[in-house]
Enzyme design. Structure first.
Site, PDB file in Angstrom:
ATOM      1  N   GLY A 147     -13.660  10.692   9.948  1.00  0.00           N
ATOM      2  CA  GLY A 147     -13.869  10.211  11.312  1.00  0.00           C
ATOM      3  C   GLY A 147     -15.033  10.934  11.943  1.00  0.00           C
ATOM      4  O   GLY A 147     -15.470  11.976  11.434  1.00  0.00           O
ATOM      5  N   CYS A 204     -12.451  14.396   4.427  1.00  0.00           N
ATOM      6  CA  CYS A 204     -13.459  14.742   5.431  1.00  0.00           C
ATOM      7  C   CYS A 204     -12.779  15.226   6.720  1.00  0.00           C
ATOM      8  O   CYS A 204     -12.128  16.250   6.718  1.00  0.00           O
ATOM      9  CB  CYS A 204     -14.376  13.549   5.657  1.00  0.00           C
ATOM     10  SG  CYS A 204     -15.918  14.002   6.444  1.00  0.00           S
ATOM     11  N   TYR A 205     -12.862  14.485   7.826  1.00  0.00           N
ATOM     12  CA  TYR A 205     -12.166  14.902   9.051  1.00  0.00           C
ATOM     13  C   TYR A 205     -10.683  15.134   8.760  1.00  0.00           C
ATOM     14  O   TYR A 205     -10.076  16.093   9.259  1.00  0.00           O
ATOM     15  CB  TYR A 205     -12.328  13.821  10.130  1.00  0.00           C
ATOM     16  CG  TYR A 205     -11.539  14.090  11.400  1.00  0.00           C
ATOM     17  CD1 TYR A 205     -12.089  14.854  12.428  1.00  0.00           C
ATOM     18  CD2 TYR A 205     -10.247  13.585  11.573  1.00  0.00           C
ATOM     19  CE1 TYR A 205     -11.367  15.115  13.586  1.00  0.00           C
ATOM     20  CE2 TYR A 205      -9.518  13.835  12.721  1.00  0.00           C
ATOM     21  CZ  TYR A 205     -10.083  14.599  13.728  1.00  0.00           C
ATOM     22  OH  TYR A 205      -9.369  14.850  14.874  1.00  0.00           O
ATOM     23  N   HIS A 242     -16.384  11.964   0.240  1.00  0.00           N
ATOM     24  CA  HIS A 242     -15.753  10.634   0.354  1.00  0.00           C
ATOM     25  C   HIS A 242     -15.577  10.015  -1.030  1.00  0.00           C
ATOM     26  O   HIS A 242     -16.528   9.512  -1.612  1.00  0.00           O
ATOM     27  CB  HIS A 242     -16.619   9.723   1.234  1.00  0.00           C
ATOM     28  CG  HIS A 242     -16.564  10.103   2.668  1.00  0.00           C
ATOM     29  ND1 HIS A 242     -15.630   9.598   3.542  1.00  0.00           N
ATOM     30  CD2 HIS A 242     -17.303  10.982   3.386  1.00  0.00           C
ATOM     31  CE1 HIS A 242     -15.805  10.137   4.738  1.00  0.00           C
ATOM     32  NE2 HIS A 242     -16.810  10.973   4.670  1.00  0.00           N
ATOM     33  N   GLU A 286     -14.151   7.313  -1.665  1.00  0.00           N
ATOM     34  CA  GLU A 286     -14.031   5.860  -1.565  1.00  0.00           C
ATOM     35  C   GLU A 286     -15.369   5.128  -1.647  1.00  0.00           C
ATOM     36  O   GLU A 286     -15.387   3.913  -1.826  1.00  0.00           O
ATOM     37  CB  GLU A 286     -13.305   5.490  -0.259  1.00  0.00           C
ATOM     38  CG  GLU A 286     -14.065   5.773   1.039  1.00  0.00           C
ATOM     39  CD  GLU A 286     -13.895   7.211   1.556  1.00  0.00           C
ATOM     40  OE1 GLU A 286     -13.578   8.093   0.745  1.00  0.00           O
ATOM     41  OE2 GLU A 286     -14.112   7.447   2.757  1.00  0.00           O
ATOM     42  N   GLY A 293     -11.894 -27.022   3.169  1.00  0.00           N
ATOM     43  CA  GLY A 293     -12.515 -27.200   1.859  1.00  0.00           C
ATOM     44  C   GLY A 293     -13.060 -25.881   1.327  1.00  0.00           C
ATOM     45  O   GLY A 293     -13.491 -25.799   0.191  1.00  0.00           O
ATOM     46  N   VAL A 321     -12.627 -21.673   0.371  1.00  0.00           N
ATOM     47  CA  VAL A 321     -11.647 -21.037  -0.511  1.00  0.00           C
ATOM     48  C   VAL A 321     -10.407 -20.539   0.237  1.00  0.00           C
ATOM     49  O   VAL A 321      -9.280 -20.703  -0.236  1.00  0.00           O
ATOM     50  CB  VAL A 321     -12.310 -19.924  -1.368  1.00  0.00           C
ATOM     51  CG1 VAL A 321     -12.870 -18.816  -0.521  1.00  0.00           C
ATOM     52  CG2 VAL A 321     -11.324 -19.361  -2.370  1.00  0.00           C
ATOM     53  N   ASP A 322     -10.586 -19.984   1.449  1.00  0.00           N
ATOM     54  CA  ASP A 322      -9.432 -19.397   2.139  1.00  0.00           C
ATOM     55  C   ASP A 322      -8.403 -20.448   2.528  1.00  0.00           C
ATOM     56  O   ASP A 322      -7.213 -20.313   2.233  1.00  0.00           O
ATOM     57  CB  ASP A 322      -9.872 -18.625   3.396  1.00  0.00           C
ATOM     58  CG  ASP A 322     -10.858 -17.532   3.069  1.00  0.00           C
ATOM     59  OD1 ASP A 322     -10.864 -17.089   1.913  1.00  0.00           O
ATOM     60  OD2 ASP A 322     -11.630 -17.140   3.957  1.00  0.00           O
ATOM     61  N   SER A 323      -8.866 -21.497   3.205  1.00  0.00           N
ATOM     62  CA  SER A 323      -7.884 -22.486   3.681  1.00  0.00           C
ATOM     63  C   SER A 323      -7.314 -23.295   2.522  1.00  0.00           C
ATOM     64  O   SER A 323      -6.143 -23.679   2.546  1.00  0.00           O
ATOM     65  CB  SER A 323      -8.488 -23.389   4.756  1.00  0.00           C
ATOM     66  OG  SER A 323      -9.543 -24.155   4.253  1.00  0.00           O
ATOM     67  N   SER A 324      -8.109 -23.543   1.479  1.00  0.00           N
ATOM     68  CA  SER A 324      -7.571 -24.302   0.342  1.00  0.00           C
ATOM     69  C   SER A 324      -6.518 -23.481  -0.404  1.00  0.00           C
ATOM     70  O   SER A 324      -5.484 -24.007  -0.829  1.00  0.00           O
ATOM     71  CB  SER A 324      -8.684 -24.682  -0.639  1.00  0.00           C
ATOM     72  OG  SER A 324      -9.703 -25.365   0.035  1.00  0.00           O
ATOM     73  N   LYS A 357     -11.136 -10.704   0.832  1.00  0.00           N
ATOM     74  CA  LYS A 357     -11.596 -11.982   0.273  1.00  0.00           C
ATOM     75  C   LYS A 357     -11.427 -12.055  -1.251  1.00  0.00           C
ATOM     76  O   LYS A 357     -11.003 -13.074  -1.789  1.00  0.00           O
ATOM     77  CB  LYS A 357     -13.070 -12.172   0.628  1.00  0.00           C
ATOM     78  CG  LYS A 357     -13.644 -13.491   0.188  1.00  0.00           C
ATOM     79  CD  LYS A 357     -13.896 -14.353   1.370  1.00  0.00           C
ATOM     80  CE  LYS A 357     -14.378 -15.720   0.996  1.00  0.00           C
ATOM     81  NZ  LYS A 357     -14.224 -16.639   2.133  1.00  0.00           N
TER      82      LYS A 357
END
Ligand code: XMP
Length: 504
Positions: A51, A78-79, A164, A166, A218, A220-223, A360
């Site tokens: 942070g 870190c923090y 870090h 990550e 149409g 990717v997420d909603s399909s 995603k």
């Protein structure tokens, strides 16, 4: 699962991603999340993120009382490490200069480094540093500038690292996180199949026998969501797909095929859209008109379904949207109750957002498990206003038809040449320019189209794709031969910035 307490680092969400890539479920909570809220999740371990604050700031963020006493492994980054060290009785000092960037650990040992060998490049970004470690702790790593770059107390299960793990700039960071998972005894079962099972159980539990409405675009997420809901609640789902008449060739039938088993309501709204757009050439006006018409159509459908007793409106909200809408640290209990595309408040749907904890790429993995065709799963982004912003100047049915055919040749050509997945987005633009050409023995005076293909990570910046000249020649020939209204093809070689990806 692992709870990550967010102290405001720009990298916090990467910690969650790295754990998930290691098939361990993790969730980000605000730094001051109440102890009960944390315990409800039954975590196996806690991570304190980095942070921007110093532990000496008067308003330095702190975990809630009791969190640091929990009998489970706690890793401070870190923090988080500084805070943990201070809490355990160590001494933290504010540095006059921040250590920022790549460092190499001059020595490392200890449980978090188990099995790691060779040079360890560590990304640092800190002001404070631990000057003396708490008693009963041992130093686990150092750099030439930072004598205490990590500590541990195995008995208490407390670990701190200043760097870090990550970020990609710490190439062996994932191994450190993997070791932490092992210490915590976290089950590594966060796989796409497992996520699907959990989501289905959760949806059934929440929705019961209620009916659910979903808008599909149409994309990717909603399909994927449509397939998931279909599997979870079957006939209780109605998916609504608005065809605004500005879709790509065969797009509607692709969606219809992919969702063949779902109750899909296709609303053909091309007439009102095209008549509202008639004679409009200003890009911003086009965008506003499409947005307004979309809400109009969708609201009508939503009202009809609401009156038939539909209680839930499903949305493909993703985790990054949820994190974003929380507005940083301290913004507890994230609620993204923004309505779909600006629907009025008097529609009383409850929001169902099964993907609100997913990234995603996790949705793409789920899509594979659910059998979403690759044509949709790996599809390039497509803007909401559709082809209206790729036809420069006014829009006519004839121009839509021309652009659909050009676009289909370009996109299928990219697929044939195995170039589709190598570019982030590809599109064709129909310009109002006409130029003179010669075909056979005759003069032509026809449209100029532009092709654009870009590489990008997130669409915020982009570079033009260096497509092979042979390929460009192939598509250019094919377009001019197959689409008689076009006699000239150009390729857009501008990056973003200064241009944008779309032309309008
Ligand atoms: P630009 O043209 O701004 O596009 O460089 C960046 C990315 O966003 C897409 N885009 C949109 N997507 N609604 C959308 O859903 C829109 O109004 C819209 N405008 C642009 C564009 O296709 C590219 O992927």
């Amino acid at each position: 699962m692992i709870v990550i307490l967010d102290f405001g680092s720009q990298f916090t969400r990467l910690i969650a991603r790295r754990f998930r890539e290691l098939n361990a479920f993790s969730m980000i909570l605000p730094s001051n999340a109440p102890l009960e809220e944390i315990l409800k999740l039954e975590p196996k371990a806690i991570v304190l993120s980095g942070g921007p604050n110093s532990v000496y700031d008067t308003d330095a963020p702190k975990p809630s009382a009791g969190v640091l006493e929990l009998a489970m492994p706690i890793l401070g980054i870190c923090y988080g490490m500084n805070f943990l060290a201070q809490h355990l009785g160590g001494k933290v000092e504010a540095a006059t200069v921040r250590e920022y960037g790549k460092s190499v650990l001059s020595s490392y040992a200890g449980t978090l480094f188990k099995g790691i060998e060779g040079e360890f490049v560590a990304w640092m970004s800190h002001g404070d540093g631990v000057k003396s470690i708490p008693s009963h702790c041992s130093i686990t790593c150092s750099t030439t500038d930072t004598a205490i770059a990590g500590f541990e107390n195995l008995e208490l299960q407390r670990f701190g690292i200043q760097f870090h793990p990550e970020v990609v700039h710490t190439p062996k960071g994932a191994l450190v996180l993997e070791n932490f998972l092992e210490i915590a005894g976290v089950t590594r079962d966060w796989t796409a199949e497992h996520i699907v099972d959990e989501l289905i159980a959760d949806i059934r539990n929440k929705v019961g026998s209620d009916k659910v409405m979903l808008a599909v675009s149409g994309g990717v997420d909603s399909s994927t969501l449509a397939l998931l809901l279909q599997k979870a609640i079957g006939t209780q789902l109605t998916a609504v797909f608005v065809d605004h008449g500005l879709l790509r060739l065969n797009e509607r039938s692709e969606v219809e095929t992919a969702l063949a088993n779902a109750d899909l309501r296709v609303v053909d709204a091309s007439k009102p859209f095209l008549s509202a757009l008639e004679g409009v050439s200003d890009p911003e006006s086009k965008r506003k008109i499409v947005g307004r018409e979309f809400i109009r159509v969708f609201e009508r459908e939503a009202r009809a379904l609401e009156s038939q007793g539909y209680r839930w409106l499903a949305q493909g909200t993703l985790y990054p949207d949820v994190i974003e809408s929380a507005g940083g640290i301290g913004a507890a209990n994230i609620k993204s109750h923004h309505n779909v595309g600006g629907l009025p408040d008097d529609l009383k749907f409850e929001l169902l957002e099964p993907f609100r904890l997913l990234f995603k790429d996790e949705v793409r993995e789920i899509a594979k498990v659910l059998g979403l065709p690759d044509a949709i799963r790996l599809r390039h982004p497509f803007p909401g206003p559709g082809l209206s912003i790729r036809i420069l100047g006014d829009i006519t049915p004839e121009k839509i038809d021309i652009l659909q055919r050009v676009d289909a040749i370009f996109i299928s050509g990219l697929k044939e040449w195995n170039l589709y997945d190598a570019v982030w987005q590809a599109l064709a633009v129909l310009t109002p320019v006409r130029s003179v050409g010669v075909m056979g023995d005759g003069r032509t005076y026809s449209y100029l189209v532009a092709l654009r293909a870009v590489t990008s990570i997130d669409g915020m910046t982009a570079d033009w794709a260096r497509l092979p000249h042979d390929f460009l020649e192939f598509v250019s020939n094919k377009i001019v031969n197959a689409v008689p209204e076009v006699n000239r093809v150009v390729y857009d070689i501008t990056s973003k910035p200064p241009a944008t990806i779309e032309w309008e």
